[in-house]
Design a protein around this motif. Structure first.
Motif, PDB file in Angstrom:
ATOM      1  N   UNK A 126       0.861  -1.188   0.000  1.00 52.41           N
ATOM      2  CA  UNK A 126       0.000   0.000   0.000  1.00 52.41           C
ATOM      3  C   UNK A 126       0.894   1.234   0.000  1.00 52.41           C
ATOM      4  N   UNK A 127       0.718   2.088  -1.005  1.00 55.17           N
ATOM      5  CA  UNK A 127       1.559   3.268  -1.194  1.00 55.17           C
ATOM      6  C   UNK A 127       0.700   4.520  -1.163  1.00 55.17           C
ATOM      7  N   UNK A 128       1.168   5.523  -0.442  1.00 52.51           N
ATOM      8  CA  UNK A 128       0.506   6.825  -0.420  1.00 52.51           C
ATOM      9  C   UNK A 128       1.351   7.840  -1.185  1.00 52.51           C
ATOM     10  N   UNK A 129       0.780   8.407  -2.216  1.00 45.82           N
ATOM     11  CA  UNK A 129       1.400   9.532  -2.923  1.00 45.82           C
ATOM     12  C   UNK A 129       0.902  10.809  -2.234  1.00 45.82           C
ATOM     13  N   UNK A 130       1.770  11.437  -1.483  1.00 48.86           N
ATOM     14  CA  UNK A 130       1.373  12.568  -0.645  1.00 48.86           C
ATOM     15  C   UNK A 130       1.835  13.879  -1.276  1.00 48.86           C
ATOM     16  N   UNK A 131       0.925  14.831  -1.369  1.00 47.78           N
ATOM     17  CA  UNK A 131       1.258  16.130  -1.949  1.00 47.78           C
ATOM     18  C   UNK A 131       0.998  17.236  -0.927  1.00 47.78           C
ATOM     19  N   UNK A 132       1.780  18.299  -1.035  1.00 45.09           N
ATOM     20  CA  UNK A 132       1.603  19.494  -0.214  1.00 45.09           C
ATOM     21  C   UNK A 132       1.473  20.690  -1.141  1.00 45.09           C
ATOM     22  N   UNK A 133       0.492  21.535  -0.863  1.00 42.68           N
ATOM     23  CA  UNK A 133       0.297  22.709  -1.702  1.00 42.68           C
ATOM     24  C   UNK A 133      -0.133  23.902  -0.850  1.00 42.68           C
ATOM     25  N   UNK A 134       0.570  25.007  -1.022  1.00 39.30           N
ATOM     26  CA  UNK A 134       0.246  26.227  -0.291  1.00 39.30           C
ATOM     27  C   UNK A 134      -0.963  26.917  -0.913  1.00 39.30           C
ATOM     28  N   UNK A 135      -1.909  27.345  -0.062  1.00 37.82           N
ATOM     29  CA  UNK A 135      -3.043  28.144  -0.509  1.00 37.82           C
ATOM     30  C   UNK A 135      -2.725  29.613  -0.277  1.00 37.82           C
ATOM     31  N   UNK A 136      -2.942  30.424  -1.290  1.00 38.91           N
ATOM     32  CA  UNK A 136      -2.450  31.793  -1.257  1.00 38.91           C
ATOM     33  C   UNK A 136      -3.231  32.689  -0.300  1.00 38.91           C
ATOM     34  N   UNK A 137      -4.551  32.626  -0.309  1.00 42.08           N
ATOM     35  CA  UNK A 137      -5.351  33.553   0.483  1.00 42.08           C
ATOM     36  C   UNK A 137      -5.385  33.188   1.962  1.00 42.08           C
ATOM     37  N   UNK A 138      -5.681  31.958   2.271  1.00 46.47           N
ATOM     38  CA  UNK A 138      -5.815  31.519   3.663  1.00 46.47           C
ATOM     39  C   UNK A 138      -4.471  31.224   4.315  1.00 46.47           C
ATOM     40  N   UNK A 139      -3.418  31.116   3.522  1.00 44.83           N
ATOM     41  CA  UNK A 139      -2.083  30.723   3.974  1.00 44.83           C
ATOM     42  C   UNK A 139      -2.059  29.288   4.477  1.00 44.83           C
ATOM     43  N   UNK A 140      -3.109  28.547   4.183  1.00 44.18           N
ATOM     44  CA  UNK A 140      -3.155  27.153   4.593  1.00 44.18           C
ATOM     45  C   UNK A 140      -2.267  26.285   3.732  1.00 44.18           C
TER      46      UNK A 140
ATOM     47  N   UNK B 245      -3.591  13.007  -0.242  1.00 42.41           N
ATOM     48  CA  UNK B 245      -3.178  11.616  -0.083  1.00 42.41           C
ATOM     49  C   UNK B 245      -3.857  10.779  -1.163  1.00 42.41           C
ATOM     50  N   UNK B 246      -3.071  10.297  -2.092  1.00 42.87           N
ATOM     51  CA  UNK B 246      -3.599   9.392  -3.116  1.00 42.87           C
ATOM     52  C   UNK B 246      -3.084   7.987  -2.812  1.00 42.87           C
ATOM     53  N   UNK B 247      -3.993   7.047  -2.607  1.00 43.30           N
ATOM     54  CA  UNK B 247      -3.634   5.703  -2.170  1.00 43.30           C
ATOM     55  C   UNK B 247      -3.656   4.710  -3.332  1.00 43.30           C
ATOM     56  N   UNK B 248      -2.569   3.950  -3.441  1.00 41.39           N
ATOM     57  CA  UNK B 248      -2.459   2.882  -4.426  1.00 41.39           C
ATOM     58  C   UNK B 248      -2.202   1.568  -3.691  1.00 41.39           C
ATOM     59  N   UNK B 249      -2.804   0.489  -4.178  1.00 43.72           N
ATOM     60  CA  UNK B 249      -2.610  -0.830  -3.576  1.00 43.72           C
ATOM     61  C   UNK B 249      -2.199  -1.817  -4.671  1.00 43.72           C
ATOM     62  N   UNK B 250      -1.025  -2.436  -4.487  1.00 40.82           N
ATOM     63  CA  UNK B 250      -0.497  -3.360  -5.488  1.00 40.82           C
ATOM     64  C   UNK B 250      -0.358  -4.753  -4.884  1.00 40.82           C
TER      65      UNK B 250
END
Length: 285
Positions: free
Chosen positions: A220-234, A239-244
């Motif tokens: 089980x693999x998690x493709x994890x991404x991080x992205x900054x939101x401009x207005x909220x500063x969040x 998490x995209x999950x793949x199962x092989x």
């Protein structure tokens, strides 16, 4: 196929790489099935897979806006915007924006195969204020709501000593609209995507054997991404999950897997709930 144990040492580190924003979301042949599964989970087990705090509403709205813009730009053959909603041509689903005006992140999670956690700045640092996670790996989403990063990751062995400073630094320095990518992996005894803590593998009850257990083990693999939101500063954590199936790995990948399992510290094995699967794999391979 993503096999993160094949290209790096089995050490605890952030391992974040720059990600072109155009590659932020991945869509594949399982889109229809997985979106229908999300729809079912959000209907039958809503409180388990979606959480939010009132203070997160602006950040949720920004998240939905950013995702819709991305989908309409990069997947126009799949997503079509109407006056009052959005249509997915592959799954046949249609969502009205008005229905989700109080929980925009709920719609965000329904649109794609990724799960999302919205981290917003607070006096305690970044804390989890909203999330749509339909495919957890044996953890409770509600227990994480409102907690800052260090409390969320407190069960991770070595997090405080090794990862806390790099993660905190990343969240502070991530630029608007910038994105990053990392991977996580484990072994599981089922291909199910929704794995609540109640489905934890019990070594005493497991029917796995060293002779035939490999037939019932998945990576089980998690493709994890991080992205900054401009207005909220969040910071939006995807998490995209793949199962092989283990049987789909070639000889080279299996060799790397065995090496990673042999090097894995006992506390990490326990955290990943990887026993007795680890023993089965090592004995068989």
């Amino acid at each position: 196929m993503y096999l993160p144990f094949t290209d790096r040492e089995n050490t605890l580190r952030l391992g974040l790489k720059p990600l072109d924003v155009s590659d932020w979301i991945e869509i594949d042949k399982d889109l229809r099935v997985q979106l229908k599964l999300k729809e079912q989970l959000l209907r039958d087990r809503f409180s388990e897979v979606f959480v939010s705090l009132p203070s997160s509403l602006a950040g949720q709205r920004e998240t939905l806006t950013v995702l819709l813009e991305h989908l309409l730009t990069h997947f126009p053959h799949i997503y079509r915007q109407h006056k009052n909603g959005i249509e997915n041509r592959i799954s046949g689903q249609y969502w009205t924006l008005e229905e989700f005006q109080n929980h925009p992140l709920d719609l965000t999670g329904r649109l794609v195969q990724e799960d999302f956690c919205l981290m917003l700045p607070s006096s305690e640092g970044y804390r989890l204020e909203a999330a749509s996670v339909c495919f957890p790996l044996r953890w409770r989403l509600r227990e994480k709501l409102g907690k800052p990063l260090d409390q969320i990751h407190s069960p991770v062995p070595g997090y405080a000593e090794t990862l806390k400073h790099p993660v905190d630094n990343l969240f502070e320095r991530l630029k608007p609209n910038a994105s990053g990518l990392r991977f996580n992996w484990s072994l599981v005894d089922t291909p199910k995507l929704f794995l609540p803590p109640s489905q934890r593998l019990n070594a005493n009850e497991s029917k796995l054997t060293a002779d035939g257990g490999g037939e019932r083990i998945w990576v089980r693999v998690e493709r994890q991404t991080l992205r900054r939101l401009q207005k909220s500063r969040g910071v939006l954590f995807g998490i995209r999950t793949y199962v092989y199936p283990l049987s789909h790995l070639d000889a080279d990948a299996l060799q790397h897997l065995v090496l990673a399992l042999r090097q894995m510290p006992p506390e990490t094995q326990e955290y990943k709930q990887i026993e007795p699967l680890r023993a089965v794999v090592l004995n068989q391979l």
